[in-house]
Scaffold this motif. Structure first.
Motif, PDB file in Angstrom:
ATOM      1  N   PHE A 176      45.494  31.172  28.324  1.00 47.44           N
ATOM      2  CA  PHE A 176      45.360  31.312  29.772  1.00 47.44           C
ATOM      3  C   PHE A 176      44.628  30.118  30.356  1.00 47.44           C
ATOM      4  O   PHE A 176      43.915  29.396  29.652  1.00 47.44           O
ATOM      5  N   LEU A 177      44.819  29.930  31.633  1.00 50.53           N
ATOM      6  CA  LEU A 177      44.102  28.915  32.395  1.00 50.53           C
ATOM      7  C   LEU A 177      43.095  29.636  33.270  1.00 50.53           C
ATOM      8  O   LEU A 177      43.389  30.710  33.803  1.00 50.53           O
ATOM      9  N   ILE A 178      41.927  29.042  33.414  1.00 49.87           N
ATOM     10  CA  ILE A 178      40.918  29.645  34.290  1.00 49.87           C
ATOM     11  C   ILE A 178      40.305  28.546  35.147  1.00 49.87           C
ATOM     12  O   ILE A 178      39.968  27.476  34.652  1.00 49.87           O
ATOM     13  N   ALA A 179      40.230  28.804  36.436  1.00 53.21           N
ATOM     14  CA  ALA A 179      39.583  27.885  37.381  1.00 53.21           C
ATOM     15  C   ALA A 179      38.365  28.600  37.944  1.00 53.21           C
ATOM     16  O   ALA A 179      38.456  29.748  38.370  1.00 53.21           O
ATOM     17  N   ILE A 180      37.234  27.909  37.920  1.00 55.19           N
ATOM     18  CA  ILE A 180      35.970  28.502  38.379  1.00 55.19           C
ATOM     19  C   ILE A 180      35.316  27.537  39.369  1.00 55.19           C
ATOM     20  O   ILE A 180      35.187  26.350  39.091  1.00 55.19           O
ATOM     21  N   VAL A 239      47.703  33.788  32.986  1.00 57.72           N
ATOM     22  CA  VAL A 239      48.056  33.976  31.577  1.00 57.72           C
ATOM     23  C   VAL A 239      49.385  33.273  31.289  1.00 57.72           C
ATOM     24  O   VAL A 239      50.389  33.534  31.950  1.00 57.72           O
ATOM     25  N   THR A 240      49.370  32.385  30.285  1.00 52.68           N
ATOM     26  CA  THR A 240      50.584  31.658  29.911  1.00 52.68           C
ATOM     27  C   THR A 240      51.277  32.266  28.692  1.00 52.68           C
ATOM     28  O   THR A 240      52.465  32.039  28.494  1.00 52.68           O
ATOM     29  N   ASP A 241      50.535  33.035  27.879  1.00 53.65           N
ATOM     30  CA  ASP A 241      51.136  33.673  26.706  1.00 53.65           C
ATOM     31  C   ASP A 241      50.196  34.761  26.185  1.00 53.65           C
ATOM     32  O   ASP A 241      48.985  34.593  26.195  1.00 53.65           O
ATOM     33  N   GLY A 242      50.762  35.870  25.735  1.00 51.02           N
ATOM     34  CA  GLY A 242      49.968  36.961  25.178  1.00 51.02           C
ATOM     35  C   GLY A 242      49.495  37.940  26.237  1.00 51.02           C
ATOM     36  O   GLY A 242      50.020  37.976  27.354  1.00 51.02           O
ATOM     37  N   GLN A 243      48.477  38.727  25.860  1.00 53.54           N
ATOM     38  CA  GLN A 243      47.919  39.741  26.756  1.00 53.54           C
ATOM     39  C   GLN A 243      46.404  39.580  26.835  1.00 53.54           C
ATOM     40  O   GLN A 243      45.732  39.403  25.812  1.00 53.54           O
ATOM     41  N   ILE A 248      39.672  48.170  34.710  1.00 51.62           N
ATOM     42  CA  ILE A 248      40.250  47.392  33.619  1.00 51.62           C
ATOM     43  C   ILE A 248      41.688  47.031  33.964  1.00 51.62           C
ATOM     44  O   ILE A 248      42.466  47.887  34.386  1.00 51.62           O
ATOM     45  N   TYR A 249      42.028  45.758  33.761  1.00 51.24           N
ATOM     46  CA  TYR A 249      43.365  45.251  34.042  1.00 51.24           C
ATOM     47  C   TYR A 249      43.931  44.611  32.777  1.00 51.24           C
ATOM     48  O   TYR A 249      43.206  43.946  32.042  1.00 51.24           O
ATOM     49  N   LEU A 250      45.221  44.796  32.541  1.00 51.12           N
ATOM     50  CA  LEU A 250      45.904  44.149  31.424  1.00 51.12           C
ATOM     51  C   LEU A 250      46.851  43.108  32.014  1.00 51.12           C
ATOM     52  O   LEU A 250      47.825  43.448  32.693  1.00 51.12           O
ATOM     53  N   LEU A 251      46.531  41.836  31.769  1.00 51.30           N
ATOM     54  CA  LEU A 251      47.351  40.742  32.269  1.00 51.30           C
ATOM     55  C   LEU A 251      48.255  40.251  31.156  1.00 51.30           C
ATOM     56  O   LEU A 251      47.814  40.093  30.016  1.00 51.30           O
ATOM     57  N   GLU A 252      49.519  40.000  31.494  1.00 48.27           N
ATOM     58  CA  GLU A 252      50.492  39.492  30.538  1.00 48.27           C
ATOM     59  C   GLU A 252      51.036  38.163  31.044  1.00 48.27           C
ATOM     60  O   GLU A 252      50.707  37.731  32.153  1.00 48.27           O
ATOM     61  N   ARG A 253      51.872  37.533  30.238  1.00 48.80           N
ATOM     62  CA  ARG A 253      52.444  36.236  30.586  1.00 48.80           C
ATOM     63  C   ARG A 253      52.975  36.243  32.032  1.00 48.80           C
ATOM     64  O   ARG A 253      53.723  37.130  32.429  1.00 48.80           O
ATOM     65  N   GLY A 254      52.512  35.266  32.801  1.00 52.60           N
ATOM     66  CA  GLY A 254      52.935  35.138  34.188  1.00 52.60           C
ATOM     67  C   GLY A 254      52.041  35.847  35.187  1.00 52.60           C
ATOM     68  O   GLY A 254      52.162  35.624  36.384  1.00 52.60           O
ATOM     69  N   ASP A 255      51.120  36.699  34.705  1.00 56.17           N
ATOM     70  CA  ASP A 255      50.203  37.411  35.603  1.00 56.17           C
ATOM     71  C   ASP A 255      49.000  36.531  35.934  1.00 56.17           C
ATOM     72  O   ASP A 255      48.604  35.652  35.164  1.00 56.17           O
ATOM     73  N   SER A 256      48.387  36.831  37.073  1.00 49.68           N
ATOM     74  CA  SER A 256      47.177  36.123  37.471  1.00 49.68           C
ATOM     75  C   SER A 256      46.205  37.103  38.114  1.00 49.68           C
ATOM     76  O   SER A 256      46.585  38.201  38.524  1.00 49.68           O
ATOM     77  N   SER A 257      44.956  36.668  38.198  1.00 52.97           N
ATOM     78  CA  SER A 257      43.922  37.483  38.825  1.00 52.97           C
ATOM     79  C   SER A 257      42.917  36.559  39.499  1.00 52.97           C
ATOM     80  O   SER A 257      42.549  35.521  38.942  1.00 52.97           O
ATOM     81  N   TYR A 258      42.491  36.944  40.690  1.00 51.38           N
ATOM     82  CA  TYR A 258      41.465  36.208  41.429  1.00 51.38           C
ATOM     83  C   TYR A 258      40.312  37.170  41.677  1.00 51.38           C
ATOM     84  O   TYR A 258      40.530  38.311  42.094  1.00 51.38           O
TER      85      TYR A 258
END
Length: 75
Positions: free
Chosen positions: A66-70, A24-28, A37-47
């Motif tokens: 956000f950026l997403i790689a698949i 996540v680059t900006d927002g929630q 359920i997870y809440l990701l904010e700026r700077g957070d990541s999830s794999y």
């Protein structure tokens, strides 16, 4: 960019056997994986494995970026 009024982006993606990473680059961003359920904010990541993805929605009153790689590619 995903706006709050855009709804659940995950409904556009059918569950697949993928590996995914979100940053996540900006927002929630609310991410539902299975029943958690997870809440990701700026700077957070999830794999995670794509078969567990149930929900991707913008939280709050502004868009989330956000950026997403698949892998493997689904497009």
């Amino acid at each position: 960019e995903l706006k709050p009024e855009d709804g659940n982006l995950a409904t556009l993606l059918s569950p697949r056997e993928t590996e995914e990473c979100i940053y996540v680059t900006d927002g929630q961003l609310e991410v539902k994986l299975g029943e958690k359920i997870y809440l990701l904010e700026r700077g957070d990541s999830s794999y995670f494995e794509g078969v567990f993805l149930r929900r991707l929605v913008a939280k709050g009153d502004k868009p989330v970026r956000f950026l997403i790689a698949i892998t493997p590619s689904i497009f």
